[in-house]
Design a protein around this motif. Structure first.
Motif, PDB file in Angstrom:
ATOM      1  N   LEU A   1      27.744  57.295  -6.735  1.00 30.94           N
ATOM      2  CA  LEU A   1      28.751  56.722  -5.846  1.00 30.94           C
ATOM      3  C   LEU A   1      29.992  57.604  -5.738  1.00 30.94           C
ATOM      4  O   LEU A   1      30.715  57.534  -4.736  1.00 30.94           O
ATOM      5  CB  LEU A   1      29.155  55.327  -6.348  1.00 30.94           C
ATOM      6  N   HIS A   2      30.213  58.401  -6.754  1.00 32.93           N
ATOM      7  CA  HIS A   2      31.333  59.348  -6.747  1.00 32.93           C
ATOM      8  C   HIS A   2      32.649  58.627  -6.424  1.00 32.93           C
ATOM      9  O   HIS A   2      33.403  59.031  -5.536  1.00 32.93           O
ATOM     10  CB  HIS A   2      31.056  60.455  -5.721  1.00 32.93           C
ATOM     11  N   ARG A   3      32.921  57.542  -7.168  1.00 33.77           N
ATOM     12  CA  ARG A   3      34.101  56.720  -6.920  1.00 33.77           C
ATOM     13  C   ARG A   3      35.349  57.346  -7.551  1.00 33.77           C
ATOM     14  O   ARG A   3      35.273  58.052  -8.554  1.00 33.77           O
ATOM     15  CB  ARG A   3      33.894  55.323  -7.520  1.00 33.77           C
ATOM     16  N   VAL A   4      36.497  57.069  -6.948  1.00 31.38           N
ATOM     17  CA  VAL A   4      37.769  57.491  -7.526  1.00 31.38           C
ATOM     18  C   VAL A   4      38.066  56.589  -8.722  1.00 31.38           C
ATOM     19  O   VAL A   4      38.170  55.370  -8.593  1.00 31.38           O
ATOM     20  CB  VAL A   4      38.920  57.386  -6.506  1.00 31.38           C
ATOM     21  N   ILE A   5      38.183  57.179  -9.910  1.00 32.03           N
ATOM     22  CA  ILE A   5      38.419  56.387 -11.113  1.00 32.03           C
ATOM     23  C   ILE A   5      39.796  56.655 -11.723  1.00 32.03           C
ATOM     24  O   ILE A   5      40.221  55.962 -12.644  1.00 32.03           O
ATOM     25  CB  ILE A   5      37.339  56.674 -12.183  1.00 32.03           C
ATOM     26  N   GLY A   6      40.488  57.620 -11.213  1.00 33.35           N
ATOM     27  CA  GLY A   6      41.809  57.900 -11.751  1.00 33.35           C
ATOM     28  C   GLY A   6      42.518  58.975 -10.957  1.00 33.35           C
ATOM     29  O   GLY A   6      41.919  59.666 -10.130  1.00 33.35           O
ATOM     30  N   THR A   7      43.803  59.076 -11.196  1.00 31.62           N
ATOM     31  CA  THR A   7      44.625  60.049 -10.494  1.00 31.62           C
ATOM     32  C   THR A   7      45.608  60.675 -11.458  1.00 31.62           C
ATOM     33  O   THR A   7      46.248  59.965 -12.240  1.00 31.62           O
ATOM     34  CB  THR A   7      45.391  59.379  -9.339  1.00 31.62           C
ATOM     35  N   GLN A   8      45.708  61.973 -11.425  1.00 29.21           N
ATOM     36  CA  GLN A   8      46.735  62.668 -12.194  1.00 29.21           C
ATOM     37  C   GLN A   8      47.938  62.870 -11.281  1.00 29.21           C
ATOM     38  O   GLN A   8      47.864  63.574 -10.282  1.00 29.21           O
ATOM     39  CB  GLN A   8      46.227  64.008 -12.709  1.00 29.21           C
ATOM     40  N   ILE A   9      49.028  62.222 -11.630  1.00 30.36           N
ATOM     41  CA  ILE A   9      50.233  62.276 -10.811  1.00 30.36           C
ATOM     42  C   ILE A   9      51.151  63.370 -11.337  1.00 30.36           C
ATOM     43  O   ILE A   9      51.389  63.468 -12.530  1.00 30.36           O
ATOM     44  CB  ILE A   9      50.967  60.918 -10.841  1.00 30.36           C
ATOM     45  N   ARG A  10      51.640  64.197 -10.397  1.00 33.91           N
ATOM     46  CA  ARG A  10      52.527  65.277 -10.824  1.00 33.91           C
ATOM     47  C   ARG A  10      53.774  64.698 -11.470  1.00 33.91           C
ATOM     48  O   ARG A  10      54.447  63.842 -10.911  1.00 33.91           O
ATOM     49  CB  ARG A  10      52.926  66.158  -9.641  1.00 33.91           C
ATOM     50  N   ARG A  11      54.097  65.216 -12.655  1.00 32.74           N
ATOM     51  CA  ARG A  11      55.316  64.808 -13.346  1.00 32.74           C
ATOM     52  C   ARG A  11      56.367  65.899 -13.334  1.00 32.74           C
ATOM     53  O   ARG A  11      57.556  65.622 -13.198  1.00 32.74           O
ATOM     54  CB  ARG A  11      54.994  64.419 -14.785  1.00 32.74           C
ATOM     55  N   TYR A  12      55.940  67.151 -13.503  1.00 29.16           N
ATOM     56  CA  TYR A  12      56.895  68.253 -13.579  1.00 29.16           C
ATOM     57  C   TYR A  12      56.701  69.231 -12.425  1.00 29.16           C
ATOM     58  O   TYR A  12      55.579  69.544 -12.045  1.00 29.16           O
ATOM     59  CB  TYR A  12      56.748  69.006 -14.902  1.00 29.16           C
ATOM     60  N   LYS A  13      57.816  69.695 -11.911  1.00 28.11           N
ATOM     61  CA  LYS A  13      57.803  70.713 -10.860  1.00 28.11           C
ATOM     62  C   LYS A  13      58.713  71.853 -11.286  1.00 28.11           C
ATOM     63  O   LYS A  13      59.803  71.625 -11.821  1.00 28.11           O
ATOM     64  CB  LYS A  13      58.295  70.122  -9.534  1.00 28.11           C
ATOM     65  N   TYR A  14      58.270  73.089 -11.077  1.00 28.44           N
ATOM     66  CA  TYR A  14      58.995  74.269 -11.554  1.00 28.44           C
ATOM     67  C   TYR A  14      59.587  75.053 -10.382  1.00 28.44           C
ATOM     68  O   TYR A  14      58.965  75.215  -9.337  1.00 28.44           O
ATOM     69  CB  TYR A  14      58.058  75.187 -12.341  1.00 28.44           C
ATOM     70  N   PHE A  15      60.816  75.557 -10.581  1.00 25.88           N
ATOM     71  CA  PHE A  15      61.482  76.422  -9.615  1.00 25.88           C
ATOM     72  C   PHE A  15      61.869  77.721 -10.320  1.00 25.88           C
ATOM     73  O   PHE A  15      62.500  77.674 -11.389  1.00 25.88           O
ATOM     74  CB  PHE A  15      62.755  75.778  -9.074  1.00 25.88           C
TER      75      PHE A  15
END
Length: 295
Positions: free
Chosen positions: A107-121
């Motif tokens: 089924l290849h279901r979405v089971i989770g998401t990695q949400i961006r926490r840090y952004k670099y400049f």
């Protein structure tokens, strides 16, 4: 013109000799494989050395562009690290700037998401002090480029400090080399995981003190000390320094006093990376509301 003609007449025999010599050399190289091979090898060797010298000179004049491209590439890699994301199980679909995780079944279901926490400049250091009680760095990136106060700052080798004030195109960073509690860095031993805090003692730009490590911890010279991840400013596992010596200031005390050799060379830092914690405000609001309820 008359003088030129006289010159050629006077040295006619010499120029004729040179011409015949060149013709003979060309005929020798054209009709003898051994001499032709020797000539080609020598010519290739000379031209190779000339090209090498030329490339070295050209590389020297392009060092700034090379450094800028390397810093930009490092920023992209920092932003792609898994440590820049938080794993969160969700069934609510897409979120901005995420990595999605799928099930292994058909089924290849979405089971989770990695949400961006840090952004670099990335940012260029244009001013830096190391010999004052409170030291600062000025970087060429400001509010127009996304920089705000209270962002963590690191170098390619370790922690640098915290952004304190910002203008449109510039920002001032309070360096780790400051005798101020506001730049105490939450730290832990990379091996044993014991927690402590790093403070600068004002003695040397290359060293700081790690405090509050319990005597039960196993510490050795050369061990790495990294950020704990408990601070909202820095991700975990950013190098801070390496253990140089261990002392017990008070025999009745329960903790070591550890001298660290700092990972960042503050005398030569030229580029830094400013870290934005995209979830910092949410964390801060929740913690503040909880403290108010307790009070």
């Amino acid at each position: 013109m008359r003088n030129l003609i006289i010159f050629f007449r006077r040295y006619f025999n010499f120029f004729l000799f040179l011409l015949l010599e060149v013709i003979c050399i060309v005929l020798v190289f054209q009709n003898n494989n051994l001499q032709r091979s020797a000539y080609l090898n020598s010519a290739n060797n000379v031209s190779g050395k000339l090209y090498d010298k030329y490339n070295n000179v050209q590389y020297y004049f392009h060092l700034k562009a090379t450094n800028d491209s390397l810093v930009a590439e490092n920023t992209r890699l920092h932003n792609a690290l898994h440590t820049s994301f938080d794993s969160m199980v969700t069934g609510t679909g897409l979120k901005i700037d995420t990595i999605r995780q799928y099930s292994d079944d058909t089924l290849h279901r979405v089971i989770g998401t990695q949400i961006r926490r840090y952004k670099y400049f990335e940012a260029k250091v244009i001013n830096n002090s190391v010999n004052k009680p409170i030291n600062y760095l000025t970087i060429h990136r400001g509010s127009l480029q996304g920089i705000r106060p209270n962002m963590g700052v690191i170098s390619s080798s370790g922690v640098v400090g915290v952004v304190r004030s910002v203008s449109d195109n510039y920002a001032v960073v309070l360096s780790m080399l400051s005798k101020s509690n506001s730049v105490a860095i939450s730290a832990r031993l990379a091996k044993g995981k014991e927690m402590g805090s790093v403070h600068w003692d004002g003695e040397s730009a290359g060293y700081a003190q790690l405090k509050d490590i319990p005597k039960s911890a196993k510490v050795h010279k050369g061990d790495t000390v990294v950020t704990s991840g408990f601070s909202a400013l820095f991700p975990e596992n950013i190098p801070i320094g390496y253990i140089d010596s261990v002392t017990i200031a008070d025999k009745a005390g329960t903790s070591f006093t550890i001298r660290l050799k700092l990972a960042t060379n503050f005398y030569g830092v030229q580029y830094v990376y400013v870290i934005e914690n995209l979830l910092k405000d949410e964390q801060q609001r929740l913690e503040d509301s909880t403290y108010k309820l307790i009070k």
